[in-house]
Design a protein around this motif. Sequence first.
Motif, short mmCIF file in Angstrom:
data_model
loop_
_atom_site.label_atom_id
_atom_site.label_comp_id
_atom_site.label_asym_id
_atom_site.label_seq_id
_atom_site.Cartn_x
_atom_site.Cartn_y
_atom_site.Cartn_z
N ASN A 178 22.95 -36.10 -45.17
CA ASN A 178 22.30 -34.95 -45.79
C ASN A 178 23.32 -33.90 -46.24
OD1 ASN A 178 21.09 -32.00 -45.24
ND2 ASN A 178 19.43 -33.32 -45.94
N LEU A 179 24.37 -33.70 -45.45
CA LEU A 179 25.35 -32.65 -45.72
C LEU A 179 26.60 -33.17 -46.44
CD1 LEU A 179 25.26 -30.58 -42.39
CD2 LEU A 179 23.98 -30.20 -44.49
N SER A 180 26.61 -34.43 -46.80
CA SER A 180 27.77 -35.00 -47.48
C SER A 180 28.11 -34.20 -48.74
CB SER A 180 27.49 -36.45 -47.86
OG SER A 180 28.58 -37.00 -48.58
N GLY A 181 29.37 -33.79 -48.87
CA GLY A 181 29.79 -33.02 -50.03
C GLY A 181 29.63 -31.52 -49.88
N CYS A 182 29.10 -31.07 -48.74
CA CYS A 182 28.90 -29.63 -48.50
C CYS A 182 30.07 -29.05 -47.71
CB CYS A 182 27.61 -29.39 -47.71
SG CYS A 182 26.10 -29.85 -48.56
N ASP A 183 30.54 -27.90 -48.12
CA ASP A 183 31.58 -27.19 -47.38
C ASP A 183 30.98 -26.15 -46.43
OD1 ASP A 183 33.70 -28.55 -48.65
OD2 ASP A 183 33.66 -27.16 -50.35
N PHE A 202 23.41 -23.76 -54.45
CA PHE A 202 22.67 -25.02 -54.54
C PHE A 202 22.43 -25.54 -53.11
CE2 PHE A 202 25.27 -25.31 -58.56
CZ PHE A 202 24.24 -24.92 -59.39
N LEU A 203 21.17 -25.70 -52.76
CA LEU A 203 20.83 -26.07 -51.39
C LEU A 203 20.35 -27.50 -51.26
CD1 LEU A 203 18.90 -22.90 -50.14
CD2 LEU A 203 21.35 -23.34 -50.10
N ARG A 204 20.64 -28.10 -50.13
CA ARG A 204 20.09 -29.40 -49.75
C ARG A 204 18.74 -29.17 -49.06
NH1 ARG A 204 24.51 -33.00 -49.59
NH2 ARG A 204 25.67 -32.50 -51.48
N PRO A 205 17.95 -30.23 -48.91
CA PRO A 205 16.67 -30.08 -48.19
C PRO A 205 16.90 -29.64 -46.74
CG PRO A 205 16.77 -32.18 -49.37
CD PRO A 205 18.13 -31.60 -49.42
N ILE A 232 18.87 -26.80 -40.55
CA ILE A 232 20.21 -26.78 -41.11
C ILE A 232 20.04 -27.01 -42.61
CG2 ILE A 232 22.47 -27.92 -41.14
CD1 ILE A 232 21.70 -28.89 -38.22
N ILE A 233 20.61 -26.13 -43.42
CA ILE A 233 20.44 -26.21 -44.87
C ILE A 233 21.82 -26.29 -45.50
CG2 ILE A 233 19.39 -25.18 -46.91
CD1 ILE A 233 17.69 -23.46 -44.98
N GLY A 234 22.18 -27.45 -46.01
CA GLY A 234 23.48 -27.63 -46.63
C GLY A 234 23.59 -26.89 -47.95
N ILE A 235 24.78 -26.40 -48.24
CA ILE A 235 25.05 -25.73 -49.51
C ILE A 235 25.92 -26.68 -50.33
CG2 ILE A 235 26.07 -23.71 -50.63
CD1 ILE A 235 25.65 -22.23 -47.93
N GLY A 236 25.32 -27.26 -51.37
CA GLY A 236 26.02 -28.25 -52.18
C GLY A 236 26.80 -27.62 -53.33
N LYS A 237 27.46 -28.49 -54.08
CA LYS A 237 28.26 -28.04 -55.23
C LYS A 237 27.53 -28.26 -56.55
CE LYS A 237 32.73 -28.87 -53.01
NZ LYS A 237 32.34 -29.56 -51.78
N GLU A 238 26.36 -28.88 -56.48
CA GLU A 238 25.58 -29.13 -57.68
C GLU A 238 24.10 -29.00 -57.36
OE1 GLU A 238 25.44 -34.01 -57.24
OE2 GLU A 238 26.71 -33.09 -58.77
N LYS A 239 23.28 -28.96 -58.40
CA LYS A 239 21.84 -28.76 -58.21
C LYS A 239 21.23 -29.86 -57.37
CE LYS A 239 17.64 -27.64 -60.81
NZ LYS A 239 17.41 -26.41 -60.05
N ASN A 240 20.35 -29.47 -56.48
CA ASN A 240 19.66 -30.39 -55.58
C ASN A 240 18.88 -31.44 -56.36
OD1 ASN A 240 18.28 -31.57 -53.48
ND2 ASN A 240 17.50 -29.66 -52.65
N LYS A 241 19.09 -32.71 -56.01
CA LYS A 241 18.35 -33.80 -56.66
C LYS A 241 16.97 -34.01 -56.02
CE LYS A 241 22.69 -36.20 -57.63
NZ LYS A 241 23.50 -37.41 -57.33
N TYR A 248 19.38 -37.77 -49.77
CA TYR A 248 19.81 -36.90 -48.68
C TYR A 248 19.21 -37.30 -47.34
CZ TYR A 248 21.15 -34.09 -52.69
OH TYR A 248 21.70 -33.66 -53.88
N ARG A 249 18.64 -38.49 -47.23
CA ARG A 249 18.08 -38.92 -45.96
C ARG A 249 18.46 -40.36 -45.64
NH1 ARG A 249 11.71 -38.68 -46.36
NH2 ARG A 249 11.84 -39.93 -44.49
#
Length: 217
Positions: free
Chosen positions: A82-87, A142-145, A191-200, A216-217
């Motif tokens: 889910n958090l892959s690619g999030c800093d 940009f947030l993850r689920p 937990i809400i990941g902050i991504g680098k691109e718009k949530n798919k 993301y699952r």
Amino acid sequence: MIKVIKSDSSEINIDRNEVAVYMGYYSAPCDNSTDGMVCCCENEFLDCANFIACYEKVPVKIAYNNVDLGFKIFRSKSLAKNLSGCDYAYIMAATTGIEAHRLIERNGIISPLKGVITDCIGSAAIEAFCDKINISFEKSEFLRPRFSPGYGDLMLDYQKDIVEFLQTKKNIGMGLTENLMMVPVKSVTAIIGIGKEKNKCTGPGCMLCKNNNCPYR
């Protein structure tokens, strides 16, 4: 620094369709009598509810299935995906308050049906509140689920670490029982990941989403 946010009940839009699904009405509509009770219980709930949440932004480091969120290493393949690619990620806790909790208990004593309906309204209400918080975050990031303990292979025990980290008892009046049940009952940690691109993903969060093919699952 932990931040606390509140919402007035008038700002919370409870999805009646979501309430119906929680009640088991997946396809057939509620009868008029039940629908009327839903309306009554919703008004009662919103009158009692105290929508309050706290959160903090933390760094994210992932090594295999170990997710380091600064205050704790979470061992979870599902969360790592889910958090892959999030800093960074938000650690959040939200509740509808103790008076809403007492209303659910009281209505359950008065009438089993009314208790169930009020409980379902509470579930929809806390999700609506969390969605509102998400929207406020998404204005700049940009947030993850949302991903909560108990979902996938993320152990429910991690609930204790989130509650302790956010000092939820002091900040929003939310605690845990020995059995890891949240009090007030209509509360959420996430937990809400902050991504680098718009949530798919356009779902409400991983706990409610039925899309098994979500990236993301």
